[in-house]
Scaffold this active site. Structure first.
Site, short mmCIF file in Angstrom:
data_model
loop_
_atom_site.label_atom_id
_atom_site.label_comp_id
_atom_site.label_asym_id
_atom_site.label_seq_id
_atom_site.Cartn_x
_atom_site.Cartn_y
_atom_site.Cartn_z
N ASP A 158 -1.39 18.05 24.32
CA ASP A 158 -1.61 18.75 25.27
C ASP A 158 -2.97 17.77 26.00
O ASP A 158 -3.77 17.67 26.01
CB ASP A 158 -1.68 20.35 24.70
CG ASP A 158 -2.04 21.29 25.69
OD1 ASP A 158 -2.73 21.27 26.61
OD2 ASP A 158 -1.23 22.49 25.74
N HIS A 215 2.46 18.11 26.43
CA HIS A 215 2.16 19.22 27.37
C HIS A 215 1.24 19.20 28.48
O HIS A 215 0.39 19.11 28.43
CB HIS A 215 1.74 20.76 26.12
CG HIS A 215 2.55 21.40 24.97
ND1 HIS A 215 1.48 21.86 24.47
CD2 HIS A 215 3.61 21.14 25.25
CE1 HIS A 215 2.82 22.62 23.61
NE2 HIS A 215 3.97 22.23 23.88
N HIS A 222 0.12 24.14 15.97
CA HIS A 222 -1.04 23.94 16.14
C HIS A 222 -1.31 23.53 14.65
O HIS A 222 -1.28 24.11 13.74
CB HIS A 222 -1.82 24.69 16.71
CG HIS A 222 -1.68 25.51 17.68
ND1 HIS A 222 -2.29 26.33 18.62
CD2 HIS A 222 -0.96 24.67 18.91
CE1 HIS A 222 -1.64 27.15 19.85
NE2 HIS A 222 -0.70 25.79 20.24
N GLU A 280 -0.02 19.50 17.43
CA GLU A 280 -0.57 19.18 18.51
C GLU A 280 -1.64 18.55 18.23
O GLU A 280 -2.62 18.88 17.92
CB GLU A 280 0.17 20.86 19.08
CG GLU A 280 -0.71 20.64 20.22
CD GLU A 280 -0.07 22.45 21.19
OE1 GLU A 280 -0.98 22.76 22.44
OE2 GLU A 280 0.88 23.03 21.18
N GLU A 309 2.73 25.18 30.28
CA GLU A 309 2.46 26.32 29.57
C GLU A 309 1.41 26.97 30.60
O GLU A 309 -0.16 27.16 30.19
CB GLU A 309 1.62 25.18 28.00
CG GLU A 309 2.44 25.08 27.12
CD GLU A 309 1.54 24.97 26.45
OE1 GLU A 309 2.70 25.30 24.69
OE2 GLU A 309 0.36 24.67 25.70
N ASP A 331 -10.13 25.39 25.38
CA ASP A 331 -8.84 25.44 25.81
C ASP A 331 -8.10 26.51 26.64
O ASP A 331 -8.02 27.88 26.15
CB ASP A 331 -8.40 25.87 24.42
CG ASP A 331 -6.97 26.18 24.43
OD1 ASP A 331 -6.05 26.05 25.34
OD2 ASP A 331 -6.52 26.23 22.82
N HIS A 363 8.19 26.12 19.68
CA HIS A 363 6.09 26.16 19.59
C HIS A 363 6.65 27.24 18.19
O HIS A 363 7.20 28.71 18.21
CB HIS A 363 6.37 27.08 20.43
CG HIS A 363 4.46 26.46 20.63
ND1 HIS A 363 3.87 27.07 19.76
CD2 HIS A 363 3.81 25.75 21.25
CE1 HIS A 363 2.27 26.83 19.51
NE2 HIS A 363 2.21 25.53 21.04
N HIS A 400 -5.91 27.31 29.63
CA HIS A 400 -4.71 26.22 30.94
C HIS A 400 -4.83 26.97 32.51
O HIS A 400 -5.64 28.40 32.39
CB HIS A 400 -3.70 26.05 30.14
CG HIS A 400 -3.37 26.30 28.84
ND1 HIS A 400 -2.25 25.69 28.33
CD2 HIS A 400 -4.05 25.57 28.41
CE1 HIS A 400 -1.83 25.55 26.98
NE2 HIS A 400 -3.54 25.77 26.96
N TYR A 446 1.66 31.51 16.73
CA TYR A 446 -0.12 31.16 17.13
C TYR A 446 -0.86 31.95 15.35
O TYR A 446 -1.97 31.25 14.96
CB TYR A 446 -0.74 31.75 17.78
CG TYR A 446 -0.30 31.49 19.53
CD1 TYR A 446 -0.36 29.85 19.58
CD2 TYR A 446 -0.66 32.13 20.36
CE1 TYR A 446 0.05 29.79 21.12
CE2 TYR A 446 -0.14 31.78 21.98
CZ TYR A 446 0.64 30.63 22.19
OH TYR A 446 0.19 29.80 23.46
N HIS A 448 -5.87 20.37 26.26
CA HIS A 448 -6.61 20.37 24.72
C HIS A 448 -7.40 18.59 24.83
O HIS A 448 -8.33 19.09 24.71
CB HIS A 448 -5.32 20.16 23.61
CG HIS A 448 -5.02 20.99 23.90
ND1 HIS A 448 -3.70 22.38 23.04
CD2 HIS A 448 -5.41 23.19 24.12
CE1 HIS A 448 -4.16 23.24 23.22
NE2 HIS A 448 -3.78 23.72 23.89
N ARG A 496 2.80 36.34 18.43
CA ARG A 496 1.39 36.63 17.05
C ARG A 496 1.94 36.96 15.85
O ARG A 496 1.61 37.40 14.35
CB ARG A 496 1.16 38.00 17.63
CG ARG A 496 0.66 38.06 18.88
CD ARG A 496 -0.67 36.76 19.11
NE ARG A 496 -1.14 36.63 20.39
CZ ARG A 496 -2.35 35.57 20.45
NH1 ARG A 496 -2.76 34.84 19.74
NH2 ARG A 496 -2.36 35.46 21.80
#
Length: 276
Positions: free
Chosen positions: A176, A211, A107, A142, A256, A224, A67, A226, A70, A179, A37
């Site tokens: 992904d 991914h 992203h 991604e 993931e 989205d 990664h 998973h 987000y 995704h 975050r």
């Protein structure tokens, strides 16, 4: 060699992540560069990095994948959020250079009402401010599910970003599976067609990592969420085709899925049993 790993916590350092990966049968891993975050990253521990590089060499690791958090949104309408994205990515890439030649995934972002073209412009402008010829890390866009105002749910959007980046050789794509299924690319029923389109639009040589995630939601849902391998709408049979496809089988696959370490170990065993 089947290159398979999962998402691990970076809180205990690189060597620990490497040992955890080996303990569950993996030979690569993904990690967040900092709190997902946002926030500050841990100080660089040079001894830990040196020990990890030696360990990874000994155990024949594939490339690892960092990664971005987000909260990184390179195409926000808010200049302050864009500046945070710039500073975070610039710092992340500098830190990744302590382990040269690996991968950094992010992203692309959400244009929040500004429109796809404006989003693409802002993302590529940020990359052009950051990338330099001496960087050894490959920066991956991604593929996204297309929820809200996300940029990157269509292959053409990723192509446009890459086209606008001056140092294109520093750029790649992470596909992904959750995704791209949710975005409306039929990896279950027409994997060959999806990869042919990827090659035509972007170039298959730009595909650098996968991914590997099942999806809680059906095809073209733009959700989205998973799911564990074989327990969602993609399914085990499709994953067997994905990991064995000639255009994919030599890439690193990163889980993931909603799992703890023992769950990842089980999924890795399953996928290894399907790999030919």
């Amino acid at each position: 060699m089947f290159k398979i790993g999962c998402h691990l916590s970076a809180s205990k350092g690189f060597l620990n992540m490497g040992k955890e990966a080996v303990s569950i049968g993996a030979n690569t891993f993904q990690f967040f560069t900092r709190n997902p975050r946002g926030g500050k990253a841990k100080p660089i521990d040079k001894k830990d990095i040196e020990d990890f590089i030696a360990f990874a060499t000994e155990h024949n690791f594939a490339k690892i994948l960092a990664h971005a958090p987000y909260t990184l949104n390179a195409c926000s309408a808010d200049a302050g959020i864009r500046e945070f994205a710039f500073n975070t990515m610039k710092d992340d890439i500098a830190r990744m250079e302590h382990i040269p030649g690996n991968l950094y995934n992010f992203h692309p972002g959400s244009h929040v009402g500004q429109g796809i073209e404006k989003g693409i412009e802002l993302i590529s402008d940020m990359l052009n401010r950051i990338l330099t010829p001496d960087i050894t890390t490959t920066i991956l866009l991604e593929t996204m599910a297309g929820k809200g105002s996300e940029v990157g749910s269509r292959l053409q959007e990723l192509r446009e970003i890459i086209d606008r980046v001056e140092l294109k050789d520093k750029m790649g794509v992470c596909l992904d599976t959750c995704h791209i299924n949710d975005a409306g690319y039929d990896v279950v029923g027409n994997l060959d067609g999806v990869l042919e389109e990827f090659d035509k639009v972007i170039g298959i040589e730009k595909l650098c990592a996968i991914h590997i995630n099942d999806s809680k939601n059906p095809f073209e849902s733009h959700k989205d969420r998973h799911e564990k391998i074989g327990e969602g709408h993609i399914g085990t049979e499709a994953f067997e085709r994905i990991i064995n496809h000639p255009k994919l089988k030599d890439l690193p696959f990163l889980l993931e899925t909603p799992n703890e370490l023992d769950g990842y170990a089980e999924e890795i065993r399953l996928l290894k049993s399907l790999y030919k």
